[in-house]
Design a protein around this motif. Structure first.
Motif, PDB file in Angstrom:
ATOM      1  N   MET A   4      60.686 -28.650 -52.960  1.00  0.00           N
ATOM      2  CA  MET A   4      59.865 -27.444 -52.871  1.00  0.00           C
ATOM      3  C   MET A   4      58.919 -27.308 -54.049  1.00  0.00           C
ATOM      4  O   MET A   4      57.914 -26.633 -53.959  1.00  0.00           O
ATOM      5  CB  MET A   4      60.776 -26.212 -52.837  1.00  0.00           C
ATOM      6  N   LEU A   5      59.309 -27.896 -55.183  1.00  0.00           N
ATOM      7  CA  LEU A   5      58.490 -27.674 -56.370  1.00  0.00           C
ATOM      8  C   LEU A   5      57.221 -28.520 -56.371  1.00  0.00           C
ATOM      9  O   LEU A   5      56.375 -28.375 -57.221  1.00  0.00           O
ATOM     10  CB  LEU A   5      59.310 -27.980 -57.638  1.00  0.00           C
ATOM     11  N   GLY A   6      57.096 -29.420 -55.438  1.00  0.00           N
ATOM     12  CA  GLY A   6      55.891 -30.250 -55.398  1.00  0.00           C
ATOM     13  C   GLY A   6      55.925 -31.291 -56.496  1.00  0.00           C
ATOM     14  O   GLY A   6      56.950 -31.547 -57.115  1.00  0.00           O
ATOM     15  N   ASP A   7      54.796 -31.898 -56.751  1.00  0.00           N
ATOM     16  CA  ASP A   7      54.733 -32.940 -57.784  1.00  0.00           C
ATOM     17  C   ASP A   7      54.080 -32.430 -59.036  1.00  0.00           C
ATOM     18  O   ASP A   7      53.241 -33.079 -59.627  1.00  0.00           O
ATOM     19  CB  ASP A   7      53.948 -34.154 -57.244  1.00  0.00           C
ATOM     20  N   TRP A   8      54.480 -31.284 -59.443  1.00  0.00           N
ATOM     21  CA  TRP A   8      53.809 -30.679 -60.606  1.00  0.00           C
ATOM     22  C   TRP A   8      54.245 -31.359 -61.882  1.00  0.00           C
ATOM     23  O   TRP A   8      55.398 -31.778 -62.028  1.00  0.00           O
ATOM     24  CB  TRP A   8      54.161 -29.190 -60.668  1.00  0.00           C
ATOM     25  N   PRO A   9      53.342 -31.475 -62.845  1.00  0.00           N
ATOM     26  CA  PRO A   9      53.678 -32.157 -64.093  1.00  0.00           C
ATOM     27  C   PRO A   9      54.418 -31.219 -65.051  1.00  0.00           C
ATOM     28  O   PRO A   9      54.497 -30.025 -64.843  1.00  0.00           O
ATOM     29  CB  PRO A   9      52.304 -32.526 -64.654  1.00  0.00           C
ATOM     30  N   SER A  10      54.931 -31.824 -66.110  1.00  0.00           N
ATOM     31  CA  SER A  10      55.581 -31.050 -67.165  1.00  0.00           C
ATOM     32  C   SER A  10      55.234 -31.706 -68.493  1.00  0.00           C
ATOM     33  O   SER A  10      54.823 -32.862 -68.533  1.00  0.00           O
ATOM     34  CB  SER A  10      57.094 -31.045 -66.942  1.00  0.00           C
ATOM     35  N   PHE A  11      55.397 -30.988 -69.601  1.00  0.00           N
ATOM     36  CA  PHE A  11      55.079 -31.606 -70.890  1.00  0.00           C
ATOM     37  C   PHE A  11      56.260 -32.402 -71.445  1.00  0.00           C
ATOM     38  O   PHE A  11      56.134 -33.173 -72.370  1.00  0.00           O
ATOM     39  CB  PHE A  11      54.599 -30.561 -71.909  1.00  0.00           C
ATOM     40  N   ASP A  12      57.444 -32.187 -70.839  1.00  0.00           N
ATOM     41  CA  ASP A  12      58.651 -32.870 -71.346  1.00  0.00           C
ATOM     42  C   ASP A  12      59.267 -33.668 -70.202  1.00  0.00           C
ATOM     43  O   ASP A  12      59.685 -33.092 -69.208  1.00  0.00           O
ATOM     44  CB  ASP A  12      59.627 -31.809 -71.870  1.00  0.00           C
ATOM     45  N   MET A  30      62.793 -38.897 -60.276  1.00  0.00           N
ATOM     46  CA  MET A  30      63.436 -37.715 -60.823  1.00  0.00           C
ATOM     47  C   MET A  30      62.675 -37.144 -62.013  1.00  0.00           C
ATOM     48  O   MET A  30      62.773 -35.979 -62.306  1.00  0.00           O
ATOM     49  CB  MET A  30      64.885 -38.036 -61.252  1.00  0.00           C
ATOM     50  N   THR A  31      61.992 -38.009 -62.716  1.00  0.00           N
ATOM     51  CA  THR A  31      61.258 -37.477 -63.870  1.00  0.00           C
ATOM     52  C   THR A  31      59.885 -37.019 -63.409  1.00  0.00           C
ATOM     53  O   THR A  31      59.214 -37.716 -62.661  1.00  0.00           O
ATOM     54  CB  THR A  31      61.086 -38.538 -64.974  1.00  0.00           C
ATOM     55  N   PRO A  32      59.468 -35.847 -63.844  1.00  0.00           N
ATOM     56  CA  PRO A  32      58.132 -35.364 -63.451  1.00  0.00           C
ATOM     57  C   PRO A  32      57.051 -36.137 -64.182  1.00  0.00           C
ATOM     58  O   PRO A  32      57.301 -36.763 -65.217  1.00  0.00           O
ATOM     59  CB  PRO A  32      58.155 -33.897 -63.904  1.00  0.00           C
ATOM     60  N   VAL A  33      55.875 -36.046 -63.621  1.00  0.00           N
ATOM     61  CA  VAL A  33      54.717 -36.626 -64.309  1.00  0.00           C
ATOM     62  C   VAL A  33      54.547 -35.879 -65.629  1.00  0.00           C
ATOM     63  O   VAL A  33      54.633 -34.658 -65.682  1.00  0.00           O
ATOM     64  CB  VAL A  33      53.458 -36.431 -63.427  1.00  0.00           C
ATOM     65  N   THR A  34      54.331 -36.610 -66.686  1.00  0.00           N
ATOM     66  CA  THR A  34      54.282 -35.973 -68.007  1.00  0.00           C
ATOM     67  C   THR A  34      52.848 -35.912 -68.510  1.00  0.00           C
ATOM     68  O   THR A  34      52.158 -36.923 -68.553  1.00  0.00           O
ATOM     69  CB  THR A  34      55.138 -36.765 -69.015  1.00  0.00           C
ATOM     70  N   TYR A  35      52.423 -34.718 -68.888  1.00  0.00           N
ATOM     71  CA  TYR A  35      51.091 -34.539 -69.486  1.00  0.00           C
ATOM     72  C   TYR A  35      51.280 -33.959 -70.888  1.00  0.00           C
ATOM     73  O   TYR A  35      52.116 -33.097 -71.096  1.00  0.00           O
ATOM     74  CB  TYR A  35      50.258 -33.533 -68.667  1.00  0.00           C
TER      75      TYR A  35
END
Lengths: 99, 522
Positions: A4-12, A30-35
């Motif tokens: 549900m959360l989509g592929d949104w990035p995270s800083f960590d 499992m790890t989000p895209v990191t920006y």
């Protein structure tokens, strides 16, 4: 991360590690895209505390107004005040126009 | 928020729907549209006292004896009765009494034989349930201006402020002013903010700041007038006895302080502020001096002769002071005389701003931020809900209408600014005066507690919102109108701040007993 959360990035990259994918047949990464931010212009100052202004809005307006009035005429204002602070009678009033 | 006018439907809706953020109290107040004081008990038999007002938390009803010497405090309750008949639509006669609604708590004598209680004066300190009352002896007009007093202001031999604990009527502290004059009518000369009191002595042109401690003591904080800082008087006294040998007319002995004509205290602060403001307007030397001549020195004596008329707190450190000429200090109709407003900081002893009575800038602040002039302390949250043109669209529209209708803009501004500085606790917090809920004729009744001309027609309260129906009427005086149509009658209205309960008191001017009606929700 999918679901549900989509592929949104995270800083960590370690964020959202506890999240299980909704569809076990399709285990997306499992790890989000990191920006990471490339500048620090938008970071809040370290000791920032946000609180509401307790001063009466009327007084805020009047003080601001008084500051504005004084600022461009700073030179004139400095001429006016005597150098020392203690009280003593004026010796003469030579720069005052005659009454 | 409510889709239906029916009270049961509204209660169900309240269980389910969350009001918009920050409007929970506004939504709760809408239930007052359903619970209205529509039932009237006419000419109820009650003690012949002068009923003053309900305290702003609704706990007490303050009244004074007819001879203005005693204070009588009642507790507002609600009637309860039992009825043996099968259909009991109307109230039984024994329920229609004053005592059904009010229980007397105590009767305290405040004034001695030569004094009277000022029945227009009452201030309530909500945090501790203290009440402030005033007693005074007779006024002496044409009193000589001695001892620092100014001319033209009458003198009262003794004014006493009494601080009482309203729970039990115990007198906690008193403060006496002798041979002085404080404008006690409608509490105009005294302003209460939180625990600070500002008492304006018109005769000696001093603003006394007192603090009301939780223990019930009245403590002097400062006195602003001839001196601004607490140690000014000490400084001047210690330099007073310097022999003035160099004075031109050859005086060798010590000059007493009062004969030296230099402006001191707040007057000095005010004049130097005006001077500096005019000085800073121009950079060019010649223009500056011309400006000064025209705007300052030409009016110098008028500025020097200004006296303080009225004071209010803007916050704990700032005062809004109204200055005017000597003639208008105590008279009710001083509107035609010139007046000025100054904002003074008590801590730094500086004047922050100075306005004339038709200042556009001050009017802008009054129009936009009227509520901020009613300095709201943390204990008086109900003040936020009293309708004013700054917090209520209907009141604002009325103001706009009057503004557009006015023939002269500066006259309109002057008329509006006459209400500044505000008197404290002069408006009833009752939701029935909320302009968003009800529409009513402001000439006949309003939140401000003043006596009004009484009419025989009932005063209607009509819903502001759909279905715009008439909800209740308040009719002062006897049920069938008075037999004598020609005598002038005045009415006053006391609305309980919380309960659907109101008293209307109609008096004629011949000291006949007043007619008291009780309006309540049956």
């Amino acid at each position: 991360m999918g679901s549900m959360l989509g592929d949104w990035p995270s800083f960590d990259p370690h964020n959202f590690s506890q999240l299980r994918p909704s569809d076990p047949l399709n285990p997306s990464k499992m790890t989000p895209v990191t920006y990471h931010p490339t500048h620090d212009r938008t970071i809040p100052p370290p000791n920032q505390v946000i609180s509401s202004e307790s001063k009466n809005i009327i007084l805020r307006h009047l003080y601001q107004h008084a500051d504005e009035k004084l600022r461009p005429k700073r030179a004139a204002f400095e001429n006016l005040t005597p150098e020392q602070g203690c009280k003593h009678p004026r010796a003469s009033a030579s720069d005052m126009p005659p009454h | 928020m409510f889709r239906s006018h029916n009270v049961a439907a509204r209660i169900f809706e309240r269980q389910i729907c969350t009001p918009a953020p920050g409007t929970s109290i506004h939504c709760a107040r809408r239930f007052y549209e359903n619970l209205v004081p529509s039932c009237t008990i006419y000419d109820v038999e009650c003690p012949d006292h002068s009923f003053r007002k309900f305290t702003d938390d609704g706990r007490y009803l303050i009244s004074f004896s007819r001879n203005h010497q005693d204070l009588i405090v009642y507790r507002p309750t609600w009637l309860s009765f039992s009825c043996k008949d099968e259909n009991c639509h109307d109230l039984p006669l024994k329920a229609k009494r004053f005592e059904s609604f009010f229980t007397q708590l105590y009767c305290v004598p405040l004034a001695s034989s030569s004094e009277v209680i000022c029945k227009d004066f009452f201030l309530y300190i909500e945090s501790n349930q203290f009440g402030l009352f005033a007693t005074s002896t007779a006024q002496i007009h044409d009193a000589p201006a001695v001892g620092g007093a100014i001319q033209g202001v009458p003198s009262i031999e003794k004014i006493t402020f009494h601080l009482l604990r309203l729970e039990d009527g115990v007198i906690l502290d008193e403060r006496v002013f002798r041979n002085d004059y404080v404008n006690l009518a409608h509490s105009m000369g005294v302003f209460l903010y939180d625990d600070l009191l500002a008492i304006l002595s018109l005769r000696y042109q001093t603003i006394h700041i007192l603090q009301i401690r939780d223990s019930g003591n009245l403590v002097d904080v400062r006195a602003i007038g001839a001196f601004c800082r607490e140690d000014d008087e000490l400084f001047i006294n210690s330099n007073m006895h310097v022999p003035m040998n160099h004075v031109g007319n050859g005086l060798q002995h010590n000059e007493p302080f009062s004969d030296i004509s230099f402006l001191s205290g707040i007057k000095q602060r005010l004049l130097s502020f005006i001077f500096r403001a005019i000085w800073n307007e121009e950079t060019d030397e010649t223009l500056r001096i011309q400006c000064l001549k025209k705007k300052f020195y030409y009016h110098f004596q008028d500025y020097v002769d200004l006296i303080i008329w009225k004071v209010q707190f803007l916050d704990r450190h700032h005062l809004l002071i109204k200055f005017g000429s000597v003639d208008g200090g105590i008279s009710r109709n001083a509107d035609h005389l010139p007046a000025f407003f100054a904002v003074y900081n008590m801590e730094t002893t500086e004047v922050i701003a100075f306005f004339s009575q038709n200042s556009a800038e001050l009017y802008f602040l009054f129009e936009q931020f009227c509520d901020h002039f009613h300095a709201t302390s943390k204990h008086s949250l109900y003040m936020n809900f009293i309708s004013s043109h700054s917090n209520n669209i209907h009141a604002f529209e009325q103001l706009r209408f009057n503004k557009n209708k006015a023939s002269s803009s500066s006259q309109f501004v002057k008329k509006m600014l006459v209400s500044l500085p505000f008197s404290c606790q002069s408006q009833s917090p009752s939701p029935y005066f909320d302009q968003s809920l009800f529409r009513f004729d402001e000439k006949l009744i309003s939140a401000t507690d003043r006596h009004r001309q009484s009419t025989d027609h009932p005063i209607k309260f009509i819903l502001r919102r759909q279905p715009y129906s008439l909800k209740f009427k308040i009719k002062p005086g006897p049920e069938n109108g008075s037999t004598d149509g020609r005598t002038k009658k005045i009415s006053s209205f006391l609305f309980h701040p919380v309960l659907p309960l109101a008293l209307s008191v109609q008096q004629t001017l011949f000291l006949q007993p007043s007619v008291v009606n009780i309006h309540f929700r049956k």
